[in-house]
Enzyme design. Structure first.
Site, mmCIF file in Angstrom:
data_model
loop_
_atom_site.group_PDB
_atom_site.id
_atom_site.type_symbol
_atom_site.label_atom_id
_atom_site.label_comp_id
_atom_site.label_asym_id
_atom_site.label_seq_id
_atom_site.Cartn_x
_atom_site.Cartn_y
_atom_site.Cartn_z
ATOM 1 N N SER A 67 0.838 -1.189 0.000
ATOM 2 C CA SER A 67 0.000 0.000 0.000
ATOM 3 C C SER A 67 0.878 1.246 0.000
ATOM 4 O O SER A 67 2.108 1.164 0.042
ATOM 5 C CB SER A 67 -0.919 0.015 1.222
ATOM 6 O OG SER A 67 -0.154 0.154 2.414
ATOM 7 N N LYS A 68 0.218 2.411 -0.014
ATOM 8 C CA LYS A 68 0.926 3.687 -0.047
ATOM 9 C C LYS A 68 1.895 3.856 1.114
ATOM 10 O O LYS A 68 2.919 4.527 0.989
ATOM 11 C CB LYS A 68 -0.091 4.832 -0.017
ATOM 12 C CG LYS A 68 -0.884 5.009 -1.301
ATOM 13 C CD LYS A 68 -0.087 5.768 -2.326
ATOM 14 C CE LYS A 68 -0.950 6.115 -3.541
ATOM 15 N NZ LYS A 68 -0.142 6.775 -4.588
ATOM 16 N N ARG A 69 1.565 3.251 2.251
ATOM 17 C CA ARG A 69 2.425 3.458 3.422
ATOM 18 C C ARG A 69 3.805 2.820 3.244
ATOM 19 O O ARG A 69 4.721 3.097 4.018
ATOM 20 C CB ARG A 69 1.751 2.909 4.684
ATOM 21 C CG ARG A 69 1.565 1.411 4.711
ATOM 22 C CD ARG A 69 0.739 0.983 5.923
ATOM 23 N NE ARG A 69 0.461 -0.435 5.941
ATOM 24 C CZ ARG A 69 1.255 -1.331 6.525
ATOM 25 N NH1 ARG A 69 2.360 -0.940 7.122
ATOM 26 N NH2 ARG A 69 0.928 -2.613 6.517
#
Length: 483
Positions: free
Chosen positions: A253-255
């Site tokens: 994911s973006k994290r």
């Protein structure tokens, strides 16, 4: 082996994610290495989420990566249209065929009724399968309900016993219990097809020979196989490639950092580095093979060496690869890639600026991404407005700091301004005044760049030129005298 025709069929509901880019790359490598065709198809029947902007971004990302296609929405082809939103009559015709031969039926169950069924199954801890009361409705009864205005979806009749086996080039034979397969919806109440139906119609009518896609689609495959069987069509050969997981093996994911092709491009990664890295996410060319050119990938790629295990996203490895490709690139190409951002910063305007090219050649071996150039090169294009505080404490808060800088100023005035001559002059002067060469070099570096870490000082001075070095040393002398 049949004529090789593979496709990449993204849904234009967002950016081109690295998972999608990896799928596109595997299809492209397989097609090109086998002398086949690579088709781009946009699966945009999710009308609420699909956008022209996302479609344009996906096409732009693929072109930046150098993944060209033989047929697609932008170039056409003999088996189009290549956007699902342009293919509605084709789907509706095939829906009618299934309704007429009894393999599909209208379902008039409401969303509330289905939700109640799911809730009851969950309370009883049972696997949910919808048993539609309209499954055996006659054509005339269905027509009567439709004519009354009752909304309906179309469901496909799945077998209720036995099992379905998917023959997969990566995973071998995978069997699914038919009792767990719902009568899937193949047409929504708005008349648009669902994914599982449209993908079968598209792959067959576009003569796709191999479907290479992400592992998450494996559970859809038995449903699709039954649709193929209902039309008496030969299904394509399937290969489901492993998922890409984050370093902690969670969903990427973006994290976890940049995850889209556009983000990597904006961060200063080269397309060949991303291609190389993506190819090795779930495929192996051997233990020693790491840096592989596009030509080497085409020569070595095969589906046999695609792993069943999840691929782990490693940004450090990609960044290392990128640094290698930057070093290997002609400096003129790096200059061209840097040019748009350099213009926006006011650093240089000419695409072939000779001064900027010298700076690129000097910094190129130190870059892991193109953007690092702008972090490291500011003192070549801007005045030095501040000095590293630790460097000031270490080199200029000394009793002999002014004497040291005076010696550097003297060297600048009396030396030919090439790196070799400057180095000789610095070392000779250090010997004359009885200090180590570093006692002159480090204070000079701080004065000329504002930094304590740069490429070789003498190469930096040669590029800056005598006049700039003179002015900066004078400014540093004034600053050091004020301490």
């Amino acid at each position: 082996m049949p004529n090789i025709r593979v496709r990449f069929a993204p849904s234009p509901t967002g950016a081109l994610h690295i998972g999608g880019a990896r799928t596109a790359l595997f299809n492209w490598l397989f097609a090109r290495s086998q002398g086949g065709k690579f088709i781009l198809r946009l699966e945009d029947t999710d009308l609420n989420r699909s956008t022209m902007e996302s479609a344009a971004g996906i096409i732009d990302g693929l072109k930046w990566l150098g993944l060209d296609w033989d047929e697609g929405p932008d170039i056409g082809g003999p088996l189009g249209p290549y956007r699902q939103s342009d293919r509605l009559p084709i789907y509706q015709d095939h829906i009618k065929q299934l309704l007429n031969n009894g393999r599909a039926y209208y379902c008039f169950c409401t969303a509330d009724e289905l939700a109640a069924e799911r809730s009851a199954a969950a309370q009883q801890k049972l696997n949910y399968r919808h048993h539609c009361p309209y499954r055996e409705l006659s054509a005339s009864q269905a027509k009567q309900l439709l004519d009354s205005g009752k909304p309906a979806v179309v469901r496909f009749k799945m077998p209720e016993t036995g099992s379905t086996t998917v023959h997969d080039l990566v995973r071998g034979d995978v069997s699914f219990d038919n009792q767990l397969l719902d009568d899937i919806i193949i047409q929504k109440s708005d008349g648009w097809p669902t994914y599982n139906f449209a993908v079968v119609i598209d792959d067959h009518t576009m003569q796709i020979s191999h479907v290479i896609r992400a592992e998450e689609h494996l559970s859809n495959t038995p449903k699709q196989l039954h649709i193929y069987n209902a039309f008496y069509w030969q299904p394509p050969i399937f290969a489901h490639v492993s998922m890409i997981l984050a370093p902690d093996r969670s969903k990427l994911s973006k994290r976890h950092g940049a995850t889209s092709v556009q983000e990597f491009r904006e961060l200063g990664y080269l397309p060949e580095a991303l291609i190389n890295y993506l190819a090795l996410l779930g495929w192996s060319a051997g233990e020693e093979a790491t840096l592989l050119s596009r030509e080497a990938l085409l020569e070595q790629f095969n589906l046999t060496n695609v792993s069943r295990s999840a691929a782990i996203y490693d940004l450090d490895k990609l960044t290392w690869m990128n640094g290698n490709y930057i070093v290997q690139s002609p400096a003129e190409r790096i200059l061209d890639l840097l040019h748009p951002q350099a213009v926006s910063r006011g650093w240089w305007t000419k695409p072939d600026d000779p001064y900027a090219l010298q700076v690129v050649k000097l910094l190129q071996p130190r870059l892991k991404t193109l953007n690092q150039f702008f972090e490291q090169a500011d003192y070549f294009f801007n005045e030095v407005s501040s000095y590293d505080e630790k460097g000031v404490d270490k080199y200029w808060r000394q009793d002999n700091a002014e004497e040291i800088l005076a010696n550097v100023a003297d060297i600048i005035e009396g030396t030919a301004f090439d790196a070799g001559s400057l180095e000789s002059a610095f070392r000779q002067r250090a010997e004359q005044i009885g200090v180590k060469a570093g006692n002159l070099i480090h204070p000079a570096r701080l004065a000329l760049t504002g930094r304590t870490s740069t490429p070789g000082l003498f190469e930096v001075m040669e590029i800056l030129g005598q006049s700039t070095c003179r002015q900066r040393i004078q400014s540093a002398q004034r600053f050091a005298a004020s301490l």
